[in-house]
Design a protein around this motif. Structure first.
Motif, mmCIF file in Angstrom:
data_model
loop_
_atom_site.group_PDB
_atom_site.id
_atom_site.type_symbol
_atom_site.label_atom_id
_atom_site.label_comp_id
_atom_site.label_asym_id
_atom_site.label_seq_id
_atom_site.Cartn_x
_atom_site.Cartn_y
_atom_site.Cartn_z
ATOM 1 N N ALA A 254 -13.073 -0.565 -51.170
ATOM 2 C CA ALA A 254 -13.495 -1.939 -51.438
ATOM 3 C C ALA A 254 -12.329 -2.920 -51.432
ATOM 4 C CB ALA A 254 -14.222 -2.006 -52.778
ATOM 5 N N GLY A 255 -11.098 -2.416 -51.268
ATOM 6 C CA GLY A 255 -9.947 -3.302 -51.156
ATOM 7 C C GLY A 255 -8.973 -3.259 -52.312
ATOM 8 N N ILE A 256 -9.118 -2.298 -53.202
ATOM 9 C CA ILE A 256 -8.212 -2.183 -54.343
ATOM 10 C C ILE A 256 -6.996 -1.347 -53.963
ATOM 11 C CG2 ILE A 256 -7.949 -1.124 -56.645
ATOM 12 C CD1 ILE A 256 -9.490 -3.788 -56.673
ATOM 13 N N GLU A 257 -5.850 -1.794 -54.396
ATOM 14 C CA GLU A 257 -4.618 -1.018 -54.269
ATOM 15 C C GLU A 257 -4.150 -0.678 -55.676
ATOM 16 O OE1 GLU A 257 -0.113 -1.196 -52.389
ATOM 17 O OE2 GLU A 257 -1.447 -2.898 -52.132
ATOM 18 N N PHE A 258 -3.926 0.602 -55.929
ATOM 19 C CA PHE A 258 -3.411 1.047 -57.218
ATOM 20 C C PHE A 258 -1.891 0.975 -57.174
ATOM 21 C CE2 PHE A 258 -7.168 2.342 -59.383
ATOM 22 C CZ PHE A 258 -8.081 2.579 -58.371
ATOM 23 N N ILE A 259 -1.318 0.372 -58.199
ATOM 24 C CA ILE A 259 0.129 0.204 -58.282
ATOM 25 C C ILE A 259 0.643 1.223 -59.285
ATOM 26 C CG2 ILE A 259 2.005 -1.387 -58.838
ATOM 27 C CD1 ILE A 259 -0.116 -3.654 -58.288
ATOM 28 N N SER A 260 1.537 2.076 -58.824
ATOM 29 C CA SER A 260 2.081 3.109 -59.706
ATOM 30 C C SER A 260 3.163 2.516 -60.603
ATOM 31 C CB SER A 260 2.634 4.272 -58.878
ATOM 32 O OG SER A 260 3.638 3.812 -58.013
ATOM 33 N N GLU A 261 3.539 3.287 -61.596
ATOM 34 C CA GLU A 261 4.597 2.874 -62.523
ATOM 35 C C GLU A 261 5.874 2.656 -61.727
ATOM 36 O OE1 GLU A 261 6.409 1.508 -65.480
ATOM 37 O OE2 GLU A 261 4.564 2.475 -66.118
ATOM 38 N N ASN A 262 6.397 1.448 -61.787
ATOM 39 C CA ASN A 262 7.598 1.131 -61.023
ATOM 40 C C ASN A 262 8.581 0.312 -61.851
ATOM 41 O OD1 ASN A 262 6.368 -1.314 -61.208
ATOM 42 N ND2 ASN A 262 6.090 -1.637 -59.022
ATOM 43 N N GLY A 263 8.515 0.478 -63.143
ATOM 44 C CA GLY A 263 9.356 -0.309 -64.028
ATOM 45 C C GLY A 263 8.636 -1.531 -64.550
ATOM 46 N N GLY A 264 7.630 -1.990 -63.807
ATOM 47 C CA GLY A 264 6.853 -3.145 -64.239
ATOM 48 C C GLY A 264 5.508 -2.753 -64.820
ATOM 49 N N GLY A 265 5.190 -1.495 -64.767
ATOM 50 C CA GLY A 265 3.938 -1.010 -65.328
ATOM 51 C C GLY A 265 2.892 -0.733 -64.274
ATOM 52 N N LEU A 266 1.897 0.053 -64.662
ATOM 53 C CA LEU A 266 0.780 0.376 -63.787
ATOM 54 C C LEU A 266 -0.064 -0.866 -63.556
ATOM 55 C CD1 LEU A 266 -0.364 3.695 -65.476
ATOM 56 C CD2 LEU A 266 0.883 3.463 -63.339
ATOM 57 N N GLY A 267 -0.780 -0.882 -62.449
ATOM 58 C CA GLY A 267 -1.651 -2.018 -62.200
ATOM 59 C C GLY A 267 -2.547 -1.791 -61.005
ATOM 60 N N VAL A 268 -3.266 -2.830 -60.651
ATOM 61 C CA VAL A 268 -4.120 -2.853 -59.470
ATOM 62 C C VAL A 268 -4.022 -4.234 -58.856
ATOM 63 C CG1 VAL A 268 -5.771 -1.134 -60.297
ATOM 64 C CG2 VAL A 268 -6.191 -3.531 -60.750
ATOM 65 N N ARG A 269 -4.309 -4.309 -57.581
ATOM 66 C CA ARG A 269 -4.411 -5.606 -56.939
ATOM 67 C C ARG A 269 -5.474 -5.524 -55.844
ATOM 68 N NH1 ARG A 269 1.464 -5.576 -55.314
ATOM 69 N NH2 ARG A 269 1.554 -3.699 -54.100
ATOM 70 N N LEU A 270 -6.038 -6.660 -55.557
ATOM 71 C CA LEU A 270 -7.052 -6.754 -54.516
ATOM 72 C C LEU A 270 -6.336 -7.133 -53.244
ATOM 73 C CD1 LEU A 270 -10.064 -6.656 -53.878
ATOM 74 C CD2 LEU A 270 -10.213 -9.055 -54.518
ATOM 75 N N VAL A 271 -6.338 -6.237 -52.268
ATOM 76 C CA VAL A 271 -5.588 -6.482 -51.038
ATOM 77 C C VAL A 271 -6.478 -6.796 -49.858
ATOM 78 C CG1 VAL A 271 -3.571 -5.146 -51.727
ATOM 79 C CG2 VAL A 271 -5.423 -4.010 -50.528
#
Length: 93
Positions: free
Chosen positions: A70-87
C-alpha cells in the motif's frame, strides 16, 4: 525499508509501527484485515501488545506485505528511532 530488503534481512517491525502505518494510510484494523487476509480479531490482539509484532511469522509477513504494497516503508533503527513513512500512496486497500 524497501520491499526488496524484506527478503534480504530480518525486519523487526513493532506494533507501534503497524499502528502508525495504518494511520498514514487511513486504514482501520478491518481494512488491514482485508488487505492482509489476517482476521481483524488477530490484528486487534497483536496490536494490543507493545513491542515487536508477535504472532506467527507468516501472520506478521502478511501484515507487513499488505502495508508495504500500500506504499508504507518501514524505517529501521538508525539512531533516530524506528518509524514508517508513506512513499507511494496507491489509493486503495
Amino acid at each position: 525499508m524497501s520491499i526488496e530488503n524484506l527478503s534480504n534481512r530480518r525486519l523487526i517491525v513493532t506494533t507501534r509501527q503497524v499502528k502508525a502505518a495504518r494511520a498514514l494510510l487511513g486504514w482501520s484494523q478491518g481494512d488491514l484485515a482485508e488487505g492482509s487476509a489476517v482476521s481483524e480479531p488477530t490484528i486487534a490482539r497483536l496490536e494490543a501488545e507493545d513491542g515487536p509484532l508477535g504472532g506467527r511469522p507468516e501472520t506478521g509477513a502478511k501484515i507487513i506485505r499488505a502495508l508495504v504494497d500500500a506504499g508504507i516503508e518501514f524505517i529501521s533503527e538508525n539512531g533516530g528511532g524506528l518509524g514508517v513513512r508513506l512513499v507511494n500512496h496507491l489509493g486503495g486497500k
